[in-house]
Design an enzyme around this catalytic site. Structure first.
Site, short mmCIF file in Angstrom:
data_model
loop_
_atom_site.label_atom_id
_atom_site.label_comp_id
_atom_site.label_asym_id
_atom_site.label_seq_id
_atom_site.Cartn_x
_atom_site.Cartn_y
_atom_site.Cartn_z
N GLY A 59 -4.59 -7.13 -4.57
CA GLY A 59 -3.66 -5.99 -4.64
C GLY A 59 -2.23 -6.26 -4.24
O GLY A 59 -1.31 -5.62 -4.74
N GLU A 114 0.18 -6.38 2.77
CA GLU A 114 -0.87 -5.59 2.12
C GLU A 114 -0.27 -4.58 1.16
O GLU A 114 0.86 -4.14 1.36
CB GLU A 114 -1.66 -4.80 3.18
CG GLU A 114 -3.03 -5.34 3.52
CD GLU A 114 -4.03 -5.28 2.38
OE1 GLU A 114 -3.66 -5.24 1.20
OE2 GLU A 114 -5.23 -5.30 2.69
N ASP A 118 -6.46 1.36 3.94
CA ASP A 118 -7.25 2.57 3.69
C ASP A 118 -8.09 2.83 4.95
O ASP A 118 -7.64 3.51 5.87
CB ASP A 118 -8.11 2.29 2.45
CG ASP A 118 -8.81 3.52 1.91
OD1 ASP A 118 -8.96 4.49 2.66
OD2 ASP A 118 -9.22 3.51 0.74
N THR A 122 -10.24 -4.13 6.15
CA THR A 122 -9.72 -5.43 5.69
C THR A 122 -8.73 -6.01 6.69
O THR A 122 -8.81 -7.18 7.07
CB THR A 122 -9.02 -5.26 4.32
OG1 THR A 122 -9.95 -4.69 3.41
CG2 THR A 122 -8.52 -6.59 3.79
N LYS A 146 -2.95 4.92 4.71
CA LYS A 146 -3.65 6.21 4.82
C LYS A 146 -3.84 6.49 6.30
O LYS A 146 -4.88 6.18 6.90
CB LYS A 146 -4.99 6.16 4.09
CG LYS A 146 -4.85 6.13 2.58
CD LYS A 146 -6.19 6.33 1.91
CE LYS A 146 -6.08 6.29 0.41
NZ LYS A 146 -7.41 6.32 -0.25
N ASP A 174 -5.69 -1.18 -8.13
CA ASP A 174 -6.53 -1.05 -9.33
C ASP A 174 -7.59 0.03 -9.20
O ASP A 174 -7.90 0.50 -8.11
CB ASP A 174 -7.28 -2.37 -9.58
CG ASP A 174 -8.42 -2.56 -8.58
OD1 ASP A 174 -8.14 -2.51 -7.36
OD2 ASP A 174 -9.57 -2.72 -9.00
C1 PRP Z 1 -7.95 -3.02 -1.35
C2 PRP Z 1 -6.53 -3.23 -0.85
C3 PRP Z 1 -6.74 -3.64 0.58
C4 PRP Z 1 -8.03 -2.95 0.97
C5 PRP Z 1 -7.75 -1.79 1.86
O1 PRP Z 1 -8.45 -4.26 -1.73
O2 PRP Z 1 -5.86 -4.20 -1.59
O3 PRP Z 1 -6.86 -5.03 0.72
O4 PRP Z 1 -8.64 -2.51 -0.23
O5 PRP Z 1 -8.91 -1.08 2.17
P1 PRP Z 1 -9.50 -0.97 3.63
O6 PRP Z 1 -8.36 -0.66 4.57
O7 PRP Z 1 -10.47 0.17 3.51
O8 PRP Z 1 -10.16 -2.26 3.98
P2 PRP Z 1 -9.77 -4.42 -2.62
O9 PRP Z 1 -10.91 -4.77 -1.73
O10 PRP Z 1 -9.92 -3.21 -3.49
O11 PRP Z 1 -9.46 -5.68 -3.50
P3 PRP Z 1 -8.19 -5.93 -4.46
O12 PRP Z 1 -6.99 -6.11 -3.55
O13 PRP Z 1 -8.57 -7.16 -5.19
O14 PRP Z 1 -8.02 -4.73 -5.36
#
Ligand code: PRP
Length: 192
Positions: A59, A114, A118, A122, A146, A174
């Site tokens: 992302g 980042e 959310d 991560t 968020k 995405d």
């Molecule tokens: C998304 C985004 C962050 C993560 C945040 O990545 O890019 O890295 O989710 O969410 P969290 O705070 O609940 O952990 P995703 O795992 O969708 O992979 P991507 O970046 O490849 O889309």
């Protein structure tokens, strides 16, 4: 897609998300202005220390590209690939390491980049992992936060925008690997 990017609401007419709607949340111009300001703050803070920016794939690739082009200091970039989502719009609750960084960050100033925080899963995972390597400092930049959802026991140094708990796409974000190329941030609605 590009020709309708400025409209407030658009209904997807074909493809896997046909019938769903995108509501404009943050414009291309607002993103650019905010990243310029964060870039200036980072340049001021790090000066000639040569920090390393670590983007979380996939992302963050667009934020990383646009943010680092606002810097006027020496810096390096590296990437780590983590995933907390499967397909669809909800987190799986676990973080998977899919690709590690290449650089040795011991004794370095590290800036994590980042696209969105959310649940915080991560970034919490990554912070613990990076700290084990003994960096001089670790700071965090996220385009979107968020605030009401994220569970973090440390502060995020640079937040582009705090957003409500809606599923957002565009500017690197995405849904099922689609729509990352939208130039603004949109809220994905279930129905038009
Ligand atoms: C998304 C985004 C962050 C993560 C945040 O990545 O890019 O890295 O989710 O969410 P969290 O705070 O609940 O952990 P995703 O795992 O969708 O992979 P991507 O970046 O490849 O889309």
């Amino acid at each position: 897609m590009a020709s309708t990017e400025s409209s407030m609401m658009k209904v997807l007419g074909n493809g896997p998300f046909a019938g769903r709607a995108l509501e404009l949340m943050i414009t291309e111009e607002e993103i650019a202005t905010r990243l310029k300001a964060i870039g200036a703050e980072l340049s001021q803070r790090y000066g000639d220390s040569g920090p390393i920016f670590i983007g979380i794939l996939n992302g963050s690739y667009i934020v990383m590209a646009d943010l680092t082009r606002e810097l006027d200091i020496p810096f390096e970039v590296d990437f780590i690939k983590l995933s907390s989502y499967g397909s669809g719009t909800s987190t799986t609750g676990t973080v998977r390491l899919l690709k590690d960084i290449s650089a040795d960050i011991t004794g370095r100033d590290v800036i994590v980049v980042e696209d969105i925080i959310d649940t915080g899963l991560t970034i919490n995972f990554l912070r613990r992992r990076l700290e084990e390597a003994g960096p001089t400092s670790v700071s965090f930049v996220t385009l979107l936060l968020k605030e009401d959802v994220a569970k973090l026991d440390f502060p995020i140094d640079y937040v582009g925008f705090s957003i409500p708990n809606e599923f957002v796409v565009g500017y690197g974000l995405d849904v099922d690997q689609q729509m990352r190329g939208l130039k603004a941030i949109y809220s994905l609605k279930e129905q038009a």
